[in-house]
Design a protein around this motif. Structure first.
Motif, PDB file in Angstrom:
ATOM      1  N   MET A 141      -2.692  -0.548 -11.218  1.00 53.93           N
ATOM      2  CA  MET A 141      -2.859  -1.519 -12.298  1.00 53.93           C
ATOM      3  C   MET A 141      -1.705  -2.521 -12.305  1.00 53.93           C
ATOM      4  O   MET A 141      -1.910  -3.723 -12.512  1.00 53.93           O
ATOM      5  CB  MET A 141      -2.930  -0.782 -13.640  1.00 53.93           C
ATOM      6  CG  MET A 141      -4.135   0.124 -13.791  1.00 53.93           C
ATOM      7  SD  MET A 141      -5.698  -0.793 -13.817  1.00 53.93           S
ATOM      8  CE  MET A 141      -5.556  -1.628 -15.397  1.00 53.93           C
ATOM      9  N   VAL A 142      -0.486  -2.029 -12.086  1.00 49.97           N
ATOM     10  CA  VAL A 142       0.675  -2.927 -12.083  1.00 49.97           C
ATOM     11  C   VAL A 142       0.541  -3.956 -10.963  1.00 49.97           C
ATOM     12  O   VAL A 142       0.743  -5.161 -11.167  1.00 49.97           O
ATOM     13  CB  VAL A 142       1.977  -2.121 -11.928  1.00 49.97           C
ATOM     14  CG1 VAL A 142       3.163  -3.058 -11.686  1.00 49.97           C
ATOM     15  CG2 VAL A 142       2.234  -1.273 -13.161  1.00 49.97           C
ATOM     16  N   ASN A 143       0.192  -3.491  -9.766  1.00 45.81           N
ATOM     17  CA  ASN A 143       0.063  -4.407  -8.631  1.00 45.81           C
ATOM     18  C   ASN A 143      -1.096  -5.382  -8.817  1.00 45.81           C
ATOM     19  O   ASN A 143      -1.018  -6.540  -8.413  1.00 45.81           O
ATOM     20  CB  ASN A 143      -0.141  -3.614  -7.334  1.00 45.81           C
ATOM     21  CG  ASN A 143       1.155  -3.035  -6.797  1.00 45.81           C
ATOM     22  OD1 ASN A 143       2.120  -3.752  -6.558  1.00 45.81           O
ATOM     23  ND2 ASN A 143       1.192  -1.731  -6.605  1.00 45.81           N
ATOM     24  N   ALA A 144      -2.177  -4.905  -9.420  1.00 51.22           N
ATOM     25  CA  ALA A 144      -3.354  -5.754  -9.588  1.00 51.22           C
ATOM     26  C   ALA A 144      -3.094  -6.925 -10.528  1.00 51.22           C
ATOM     27  O   ALA A 144      -3.672  -8.007 -10.353  1.00 51.22           O
ATOM     28  CB  ALA A 144      -4.528  -4.917 -10.100  1.00 51.22           C
ATOM     29  N   PHE A 145      -2.205  -6.742 -11.523  1.00 49.56           N
ATOM     30  CA  PHE A 145      -1.981  -7.792 -12.517  1.00 49.56           C
ATOM     31  C   PHE A 145      -0.699  -8.586 -12.273  1.00 49.56           C
ATOM     32  O   PHE A 145      -0.368  -9.463 -13.062  1.00 49.56           O
ATOM     33  CB  PHE A 145      -1.941  -7.178 -13.919  1.00 49.56           C
ATOM     34  CG  PHE A 145      -3.300  -6.739 -14.403  1.00 49.56           C
ATOM     35  CD1 PHE A 145      -4.220  -7.663 -14.865  1.00 49.56           C
ATOM     36  CD2 PHE A 145      -3.669  -5.398 -14.362  1.00 49.56           C
ATOM     37  CE1 PHE A 145      -5.478  -7.263 -15.299  1.00 49.56           C
ATOM     38  CE2 PHE A 145      -4.922  -4.992 -14.794  1.00 49.56           C
ATOM     39  CZ  PHE A 145      -5.826  -5.931 -15.263  1.00 49.56           C
ATOM     40  N   ARG A 146       0.006  -8.290 -11.193  1.00 49.11           N
ATOM     41  CA  ARG A 146       1.196  -9.078 -10.859  1.00 49.11           C
ATOM     42  C   ARG A 146       0.778 -10.403 -10.222  1.00 49.11           C
ATOM     43  O   ARG A 146      -0.114 -10.446  -9.383  1.00 49.11           O
ATOM     44  CB  ARG A 146       2.095  -8.323  -9.877  1.00 49.11           C
ATOM     45  CG  ARG A 146       2.951  -7.240 -10.513  1.00 49.11           C
ATOM     46  CD  ARG A 146       3.836  -6.597  -9.448  1.00 49.11           C
ATOM     47  NE  ARG A 146       4.742  -7.566  -8.860  1.00 49.11           N
ATOM     48  CZ  ARG A 146       5.956  -7.857  -9.318  1.00 49.11           C
ATOM     49  NH1 ARG A 146       6.406  -7.239 -10.401  1.00 49.11           N
ATOM     50  NH2 ARG A 146       6.717  -8.742  -8.715  1.00 49.11           N
ATOM     51  N   ARG A 147       1.436 -11.482 -10.609  1.00 52.64           N
ATOM     52  CA  ARG A 147       1.147 -12.788 -10.034  1.00 52.64           C
ATOM     53  C   ARG A 147       1.760 -12.916  -8.641  1.00 52.64           C
ATOM     54  O   ARG A 147       1.228 -13.621  -7.788  1.00 52.64           O
ATOM     55  CB  ARG A 147       1.675 -13.897 -10.949  1.00 52.64           C
ATOM     56  CG  ARG A 147       0.977 -13.964 -12.294  1.00 52.64           C
ATOM     57  CD  ARG A 147       1.532 -15.092 -13.126  1.00 52.64           C
ATOM     58  NE  ARG A 147       1.327 -16.394 -12.514  1.00 52.64           N
ATOM     59  CZ  ARG A 147       0.236 -17.121 -12.671  1.00 52.64           C
ATOM     60  NH1 ARG A 147      -0.751 -16.666 -13.437  1.00 52.64           N
ATOM     61  NH2 ARG A 147       0.122 -18.289 -12.098  1.00 52.64           N
ATOM     62  N   GLU A 148       2.883 -12.257  -8.442  1.00 49.55           N
ATOM     63  CA  GLU A 148       3.556 -12.277  -7.152  1.00 49.55           C
ATOM     64  C   GLU A 148       3.537 -10.862  -6.562  1.00 49.55           C
ATOM     65  O   GLU A 148       3.813  -9.891  -7.263  1.00 49.55           O
ATOM     66  CB  GLU A 148       4.999 -12.754  -7.294  1.00 49.55           C
ATOM     67  CG  GLU A 148       5.140 -14.170  -7.819  1.00 49.55           C
ATOM     68  CD  GLU A 148       4.734 -15.202  -6.776  1.00 49.55           C
ATOM     69  OE1 GLU A 148       4.902 -14.926  -5.573  1.00 49.55           O
ATOM     70  OE2 GLU A 148       4.251 -16.277  -7.172  1.00 49.55           O
ATOM     71  N   PRO A 149       3.215 -10.726  -5.270  1.00 44.93           N
ATOM     72  CA  PRO A 149       3.172  -9.389  -4.673  1.00 44.93           C
ATOM     73  C   PRO A 149       4.554  -8.776  -4.547  1.00 44.93           C
ATOM     74  O   PRO A 149       5.537  -9.465  -4.268  1.00 44.93           O
ATOM     75  CB  PRO A 149       2.556  -9.641  -3.293  1.00 44.93           C
ATOM     76  CG  PRO A 149       2.900 -11.066  -2.980  1.00 44.93           C
ATOM     77  CD  PRO A 149       2.871 -11.794  -4.296  1.00 44.93           C
ATOM     78  N   SER A 150       4.615  -7.470  -4.764  1.00 46.38           N
ATOM     79  CA  SER A 150       5.860  -6.723  -4.603  1.00 46.38           C
ATOM     80  C   SER A 150       5.664  -5.700  -3.491  1.00 46.38           C
ATOM     81  O   SER A 150       4.967  -4.696  -3.690  1.00 46.38           O
ATOM     82  CB  SER A 150       6.239  -6.020  -5.913  1.00 46.38           C
ATOM     83  OG  SER A 150       7.313  -5.118  -5.699  1.00 46.38           O
ATOM     84  N   PRO A 151       6.240  -5.916  -2.304  1.00 47.63           N
ATOM     85  CA  PRO A 151       6.073  -4.951  -1.212  1.00 47.63           C
ATOM     86  C   PRO A 151       6.487  -3.535  -1.596  1.00 47.63           C
ATOM     87  O   PRO A 151       5.821  -2.567  -1.210  1.00 47.63           O
ATOM     88  CB  PRO A 151       6.979  -5.517  -0.111  1.00 47.63           C
ATOM     89  CG  PRO A 151       7.022  -6.988  -0.387  1.00 47.63           C
ATOM     90  CD  PRO A 151       6.998  -7.105  -1.883  1.00 47.63           C
ATOM     91  N   ALA A 152       7.571  -3.402  -2.371  1.00 48.35           N
ATOM     92  CA  ALA A 152       8.042  -2.073  -2.754  1.00 48.35           C
ATOM     93  C   ALA A 152       7.003  -1.349  -3.613  1.00 48.35           C
ATOM     94  O   ALA A 152       6.721  -0.163  -3.399  1.00 48.35           O
ATOM     95  CB  ALA A 152       9.362  -2.190  -3.512  1.00 48.35           C
ATOM     96  N   LEU A 153       6.419  -2.046  -4.584  1.00 42.82           N
ATOM     97  CA  LEU A 153       5.411  -1.432  -5.450  1.00 42.82           C
ATOM     98  C   LEU A 153       4.125  -1.128  -4.679  1.00 42.82           C
ATOM     99  O   LEU A 153       3.462  -0.116  -4.934  1.00 42.82           O
ATOM    100  CB  LEU A 153       5.108  -2.345  -6.638  1.00 42.82           C
ATOM    101  CG  LEU A 153       6.206  -2.472  -7.696  1.00 42.82           C
ATOM    102  CD1 LEU A 153       5.797  -3.467  -8.778  1.00 42.82           C
ATOM    103  CD2 LEU A 153       6.509  -1.116  -8.318  1.00 42.82           C
ATOM    104  N   ILE A 154       3.763  -1.982  -3.732  1.00 43.05           N
ATOM    105  CA  ILE A 154       2.559  -1.742  -2.933  1.00 43.05           C
ATOM    106  C   ILE A 154       2.757  -0.540  -2.020  1.00 43.05           C
ATOM    107  O   ILE A 154       1.856   0.281  -1.844  1.00 43.05           O
ATOM    108  CB  ILE A 154       2.201  -3.008  -2.130  1.00 43.05           C
ATOM    109  CG1 ILE A 154       1.754  -4.116  -3.092  1.00 43.05           C
ATOM    110  CG2 ILE A 154       1.115  -2.717  -1.107  1.00 43.05           C
ATOM    111  CD1 ILE A 154       1.525  -5.462  -2.431  1.00 43.05           C
ATOM    112  N   ILE A 155       3.947  -0.413  -1.445  1.00 45.66           N
ATOM    113  CA  ILE A 155       4.244   0.760  -0.616  1.00 45.66           C
ATOM    114  C   ILE A 155       4.253   2.024  -1.473  1.00 45.66           C
ATOM    115  O   ILE A 155       3.742   3.073  -1.061  1.00 45.66           O
ATOM    116  CB  ILE A 155       5.596   0.563   0.107  1.00 45.66           C
ATOM    117  CG1 ILE A 155       5.461  -0.542   1.167  1.00 45.66           C
ATOM    118  CG2 ILE A 155       6.059   1.863   0.751  1.00 45.66           C
ATOM    119  CD1 ILE A 155       6.772  -0.918   1.813  1.00 45.66           C
TER     120      ILE A 155
END
Length: 278
Positions: free
Chosen positions: A99-113
């Motif tokens: 949910m956090v990654n889906a609603f972020r405007r900018e991608p975060s590689p750390a959160l996606i990993i």
């Protein structure tokens, strides 16, 4: 330009509209003919050199995340007999991070990993439980290898969806998108209702609405819906590349593909478990 965003940015400003006396003398050219000819003859910059999104970026990011997910899932499979609750931790963490990654405007590689690791824990544990609980014949060694079947079916569906999209046989039109969105909402409502009813009605382990033939039909519908979402993912990536999106959004594209692939795999896993029981 009326848009204040463009007006406040020097990149988009018209040089003749700068503050001052309103006139600007044209600068004299200091480039000779030989240098100018070399500039015109030099190769144009590639998308990678200009920091734009490319298909190679998406492929590399997606492949890396998939490899990480498989490694973590293998480890989770190995420790699930000793820690049968661990997959719940992965499921909850994966839901929150998703949910956090889906609603972020900018991608975060750390959160996606981190999301990929959590999904690996969940996928490995749930796969072990399906293989050793939901499938008859586990004790005597005659159980169907539903995990392998689900993996092969997921890869085959991914390849088929990509082929259909690349060939133009399936196009993402407004009508197609509307159908997918309505179907997704309906499937979510169906799944939530099935979950609630499972607390009050008996079932085969997959919820009362997943019993018998109706359960198989629901599983086939979910697989088709996930495949349609894959095609929409491909279309979104194509539009991002064509519009020259920043290269960092390859992480977002890879994240979206991982979400859909995990969903597709889980639907196949449940479908093959139901088929083995019947």
């Amino acid at each position: 330009m009326a848009n204040p965003v463009f007006n406040n940015s020097p990149v988009f400003q018209d040089p003749s509209a700068r503050k001052g006396n309103g006139t600007t003398a044209a600068p004299e050219s200091t480039i000779d003919a030989v240098t100018l000819e070399k500039m015109y003859g030099s190769p144009s910059a590639t998308a990678r050199q200009t920091g734009r999104l490319t298909y190679d970026d998406v492929i590399m990011k997606t492949g890396g995340l998939l490899a990480l997910l498989v490694v973590v899932a293998a480890g989770s499979w190995a420790v699930t007999p000793q820690l049968p609750w661990l997959y719940w931790v992965g499921a909850i963490a994966g839901l929150v991070l998703g949910m956090v990654n889906a609603f972020r405007r900018e991608p975060s590689p750390a959160l996606i990993i981190a999301y990929t690791v959590a999904e690996g824990v969940f996928v490995g544990g749930i796969s072990y439980l399906f293989q050793n609980w939901a499938v008859p014949g586990t004790v005597d060694g005659t159980a169907q290898p539903i995990v392998l079947q689900a993996v092969v079916a997921t890869i085959a569906t991914f390849a088929a969806a990509l082929f259909l999209f690349r060939s133009g046989k399936v196009r993402v039109t407004p009508k197609f998108t509307k159908w997918v969105l309505i179907s997704l909402v309906g499937y979510v409502v169906f799944s939530l209702l099935n979950l609630v009813l499972s607390f009050f009605m008996s079932s085969d382990g997959f919820g009362p609405l997943r019993n018998g033939v109706w359960g198989l039909l629901a599983g086939l519908f979910a697989v088709g819906l996930a495949a349609a979402c894959l095609i929409m993912d491909f279309d979104s990536i194509k539009r991002g590349v064509e519009k020259g999106a920043p290269a960092k959004f390859a992480w977002s594209a890879a994240f979206g593909l991982i979400v859909t692939l995990v969903w597709l795999y889980l639907e196949f896993l449940r479908l093959f478990a139901m088929l083995s029981r019947n």
